[in-house]
Design a protein around this motif. Structure first.
Motif, PDB file in Angstrom:
ATOM      1  N   ALA A   1       0.859  -1.190   0.000  1.00 39.69           N
ATOM      2  CA  ALA A   1       0.000   0.000   0.000  1.00 39.69           C
ATOM      3  C   ALA A   1       0.889   1.232   0.000  1.00 39.69           C
ATOM      4  O   ALA A   1       1.849   1.307   0.784  1.00 39.69           O
ATOM      5  CB  ALA A   1      -0.902  -0.015   1.230  1.00 39.69           C
ATOM      6  N   LYS A   2       0.564   2.187  -0.877  1.00 38.53           N
ATOM      7  CA  LYS A   2       1.445   3.351  -1.005  1.00 38.53           C
ATOM      8  C   LYS A   2       1.470   4.160   0.283  1.00 38.53           C
ATOM      9  O   LYS A   2       2.490   4.714   0.657  1.00 38.53           O
ATOM     10  CB  LYS A   2       0.967   4.242  -2.157  1.00 38.53           C
ATOM     11  CG  LYS A   2       1.242   3.645  -3.538  1.00 38.53           C
ATOM     12  CD  LYS A   2       0.631   4.540  -4.605  1.00 38.53           C
ATOM     13  CE  LYS A   2       0.749   3.937  -5.993  1.00 38.53           C
ATOM     14  NZ  LYS A   2      -0.114   4.619  -6.963  1.00 38.53           N
ATOM     15  N   LYS A   3       0.300   4.222   0.963  1.00 42.76           N
ATOM     16  CA  LYS A   3       0.294   5.084   2.141  1.00 42.76           C
ATOM     17  C   LYS A   3       0.356   4.327   3.473  1.00 42.76           C
ATOM     18  O   LYS A   3       0.271   4.949   4.523  1.00 42.76           O
ATOM     19  CB  LYS A   3      -0.900   6.044   2.084  1.00 42.76           C
ATOM     20  CG  LYS A   3      -2.251   5.417   1.879  1.00 42.76           C
ATOM     21  CD  LYS A   3      -3.290   6.489   1.562  1.00 42.76           C
ATOM     22  CE  LYS A   3      -4.665   5.888   1.425  1.00 42.76           C
ATOM     23  NZ  LYS A   3      -5.579   6.662   0.644  1.00 42.76           N
ATOM     24  N   VAL A   4       0.501   2.993   3.413  1.00 39.25           N
ATOM     25  CA  VAL A   4       0.629   2.238   4.677  1.00 39.25           C
ATOM     26  C   VAL A   4       1.813   1.279   4.547  1.00 39.25           C
ATOM     27  O   VAL A   4       1.696   0.195   3.972  1.00 39.25           O
ATOM     28  CB  VAL A   4      -0.659   1.432   4.999  1.00 39.25           C
ATOM     29  CG1 VAL A   4      -0.600   0.902   6.431  1.00 39.25           C
ATOM     30  CG2 VAL A   4      -1.911   2.250   4.770  1.00 39.25           C
ATOM     31  N   LYS A   5       2.929   1.660   5.090  1.00 41.11           N
ATOM     32  CA  LYS A   5       4.146   0.859   4.948  1.00 41.11           C
ATOM     33  C   LYS A   5       3.948  -0.534   5.557  1.00 41.11           C
ATOM     34  O   LYS A   5       3.375  -0.666   6.644  1.00 41.11           O
ATOM     35  CB  LYS A   5       5.306   1.585   5.665  1.00 41.11           C
ATOM     36  CG  LYS A   5       6.667   1.072   5.294  1.00 41.11           C
ATOM     37  CD  LYS A   5       7.739   1.939   5.927  1.00 41.11           C
ATOM     38  CE  LYS A   5       9.134   1.387   5.834  1.00 41.11           C
ATOM     39  NZ  LYS A   5       9.319  -0.012   5.752  1.00 41.11           N
ATOM     40  N   GLY A   6       4.407  -1.545   4.837  1.00 41.34           N
ATOM     41  CA  GLY A   6       4.356  -2.902   5.378  1.00 41.34           C
ATOM     42  C   GLY A   6       3.032  -3.616   5.171  1.00 41.34           C
ATOM     43  O   GLY A   6       2.895  -4.777   5.542  1.00 41.34           O
ATOM     44  N   LEU A   7       2.047  -2.946   4.565  1.00 41.88           N
ATOM     45  CA  LEU A   7       0.756  -3.600   4.318  1.00 41.88           C
ATOM     46  C   LEU A   7       0.669  -3.939   2.827  1.00 41.88           C
ATOM     47  O   LEU A   7       0.770  -3.060   1.975  1.00 41.88           O
ATOM     48  CB  LEU A   7      -0.397  -2.668   4.722  1.00 41.88           C
ATOM     49  CG  LEU A   7      -1.810  -3.192   4.450  1.00 41.88           C
ATOM     50  CD1 LEU A   7      -2.104  -4.447   5.266  1.00 41.88           C
ATOM     51  CD2 LEU A   7      -2.861  -2.113   4.744  1.00 41.88           C
ATOM     52  N   TYR A   8       0.510  -5.234   2.534  1.00 50.54           N
ATOM     53  CA  TYR A   8       0.510  -5.695   1.146  1.00 50.54           C
ATOM     54  C   TYR A   8      -0.812  -6.409   0.829  1.00 50.54           C
ATOM     55  O   TYR A   8      -1.426  -7.026   1.708  1.00 50.54           O
ATOM     56  CB  TYR A   8       1.645  -6.708   0.923  1.00 50.54           C
ATOM     57  CG  TYR A   8       3.038  -6.152   1.100  1.00 50.54           C
ATOM     58  CD1 TYR A   8       3.837  -5.877  -0.003  1.00 50.54           C
ATOM     59  CD2 TYR A   8       3.568  -5.928   2.375  1.00 50.54           C
ATOM     60  CE1 TYR A   8       5.131  -5.377   0.158  1.00 50.54           C
ATOM     61  CE2 TYR A   8       4.860  -5.437   2.535  1.00 50.54           C
ATOM     62  CZ  TYR A   8       5.635  -5.164   1.426  1.00 50.54           C
ATOM     63  OH  TYR A   8       6.903  -4.684   1.579  1.00 50.54           O
ATOM     64  N   PHE A   9      -1.215  -6.370  -0.422  1.00 51.22           N
ATOM     65  CA  PHE A   9      -2.380  -7.128  -0.899  1.00 51.22           C
ATOM     66  C   PHE A   9      -1.949  -7.908  -2.134  1.00 51.22           C
ATOM     67  O   PHE A   9      -1.253  -7.350  -2.997  1.00 51.22           O
ATOM     68  CB  PHE A   9      -3.531  -6.183  -1.282  1.00 51.22           C
ATOM     69  CG  PHE A   9      -4.136  -5.489  -0.109  1.00 51.22           C
ATOM     70  CD1 PHE A   9      -5.290  -6.000   0.505  1.00 51.22           C
ATOM     71  CD2 PHE A   9      -3.560  -4.333   0.415  1.00 51.22           C
ATOM     72  CE1 PHE A   9      -5.841  -5.363   1.610  1.00 51.22           C
ATOM     73  CE2 PHE A   9      -4.107  -3.697   1.511  1.00 51.22           C
ATOM     74  CZ  PHE A   9      -5.251  -4.205   2.113  1.00 51.22           C
ATOM     75  N   ILE A  10      -2.337  -9.182  -2.214  1.00 46.39           N
ATOM     76  CA  ILE A  10      -2.000  -9.969  -3.415  1.00 46.39           C
ATOM     77  C   ILE A  10      -3.199 -10.795  -3.859  1.00 46.39           C
ATOM     78  O   ILE A  10      -4.112 -11.072  -3.073  1.00 46.39           O
ATOM     79  CB  ILE A  10      -0.789 -10.914  -3.163  1.00 46.39           C
ATOM     80  CG1 ILE A  10      -1.085 -11.877  -2.000  1.00 46.39           C
ATOM     81  CG2 ILE A  10       0.476 -10.120  -2.907  1.00 46.39           C
ATOM     82  CD1 ILE A  10      -0.040 -12.979  -1.861  1.00 46.39           C
ATOM     83  N   GLY A  11      -3.208 -11.184  -5.115  1.00 41.65           N
ATOM     84  CA  GLY A  11      -4.227 -12.104  -5.630  1.00 41.65           C
ATOM     85  C   GLY A  11      -5.544 -11.434  -5.950  1.00 41.65           C
ATOM     86  O   GLY A  11      -5.625 -10.248  -6.297  1.00 41.65           O
TER      87      GLY A  11
END
Ligand code: FAD
Length: 361
Positions: free
Chosen positions: A323-333
């Motif tokens: 996430a561009k504005k939340v470091k360390g938060l990812y989304f996949i699939g």
């Protein structure tokens, strides 16, 4: 560490491709995906290609074949892909904790705190890989969208995709009793075109070209079905215009007998072909090549292979899925607003986006 809500992993993989898992497609390009930003998937797709997956599968002894149009399937069962992924987890020290209900995810300083029924976990990064909401019977939940919203990320409204279409009430009555009948056709919807076998269901139409079209269909719009693909219907009818044979008997040669008869009854074409004038033959030909139907709805998330829409790609880095504005938060699939066409594209997106994210972490 993987926190999995259900008692097993990869339920959708197990049922995918009719149990044989259409795990990738040799012709993967960004054009095979629907998204508000059609270019978003490009980087991840070029970082992890169909060849990369195939090489990994070969390394684990998965036997596979190309069915058609680049669609790669297991020769054995989808379970082989699952076993490969589980072995890969073991080899790389990934622990999967099953039956884990996540109560809360919060951020404290640079770390994420995840509170579950199986304990509280602290991590520098968190990857949301909870898929879409189609097939809730296999454990799908809107959890990913909820977390995105919690962290202030936009979610593109979701819709069922790759899903059978339901007739409107009038067509439902007109074509009642044809369930199980199939025919080859080209289906058009919103300037897209898909060919293959169309199948009558109890409530409407299914089959690969209908599922494909459903991803582009919006309520109130039509689909157009070419019942004589590859032929010029008008020339065909003109060539038979001196025949005394009934139109539906003539069409039985290309459509099934029951469908040909019902189709002619519905549109009042019940007479011998030599009794139609040129204008009428033109009208019949046009309808044969562009049979317009206005579906009432789709069969919904319970029968949709995927969910279109999802976490807005504008919110994510296309290189890392963070996430561009939340470091360390990812989304996949599938939770992301990237939806593949039928043919192995959705699983390939899951692999490719996961790979991009994994590399970044
Ligand atoms: C019947 C069917 C057939 C398909 N066939 C194909 C095919 O042949 N080829 C193809 O490319 N695609 C196919 N698809 C689509 C493909 O399976 C999905 O796009 C793909 O599995 C998405 O992967 P994902 O990892 O994003 O999500 P999923 O595979 O849906 O995995 C999400 C995981 O998250 C877990 N989860 C959900 N909520 C929570 C929560 N709150 N907490 C913890 N865990 C949670 C779920 O239990 C699940 O294990 C098919 C789909 C269906 C339904």
């Amino acid at each position: 560490m993987v926190l999995e809500r259900s008692g097993t992993s990869g339920s959708k993989i197990r049922v995918s491709g009719g149990g044989r898992c259409n795990f990738t497609n040799l012709n993967v390009t960004a054009d095979n995906y629907i998204s508000q930003n059609p270019r978003f998937c490009k980087s991840a797709l070029s970082g992890f290609t169909p060849d990369d997956f195939i090489r990994m599968a070969e390394g684990y002894g998965v036997r596979y074949y190309e069915k058609e149009q680049g669609q790669m399937f297991c020769k054995g069962s989808a379970g082989e892909i699952l076993s490969m992924l589980r072995r890969r987890c073991e080899e790389t020290g990934v622990r999967i904790i099953y039956n884990t209900k996540i109560h809360d995810i919060s951020r404290r300083g640079d770390a994420y705190v995840t509170v579950t029924n199986n304990g509280t976990f602290h991590s520098p990064a968190i990857v949301i890989a909870t898929g879409g909401i189609s097939y809730p019977q296999l454990g799908a939940t809107p959890f990913g969208y909820r977390i995105a919203a919690q962290f202030g990320l936009n979610v593109v409204p979701t819709r069922p995709a790759l899903v059978p279409l339901v007739f409107n009430a009038e067509d439902g009555a007109r074509f009642d009793g044809l369930a199980g009948i199939s025919f080859d056709a080209v289906v058009r919807c919103n300037s897209m075109e898909f060919s293959g076998g169309v199948l009558f269901t109890q409530r409407g139409l299914s089959g690969p070209p209908i599922l494909q079209a459903s991803s582009y269909w919006v309520e109130g719009s039509s689909i157009g079905i070419n019942l004589l693909p590859g032929a010029d219907a008008y020339e065909f009818l003109k060539g038979q215009r001196n025949q005394k044979v009934q139109l539906h008997s003539l069409l039985s040669g290309v459509l099934s007998r029951n469908l040909a008869r019902r189709w002619c009854e519905v549109y009042s074409y019940i007479k011998p072909i030599n009794q139609f004038n040129g204008r009428q033959l033109r009208g019949i030909a046009d309808r044969l090549q562009d049979w317009k139907l206005f579906p009432k709805q789709t069969e919904g998330y319970r029968k949709a292979e995927v969910t279109s829409g999802g976490v807005d790609t504008e919110e994510l880095s296309s290189k890392t899925m963070e996430a561009k504005k939340v470091k360390g938060l990812y989304f996949i699939g599938e939770v992301i607003d990237v939806t593949g066409q039928l043919g192995g594209y959705n699983l390939h997106w899951a692999w490719a986006s996961g790979y991009a994210c994994g590399h970044s972490i």
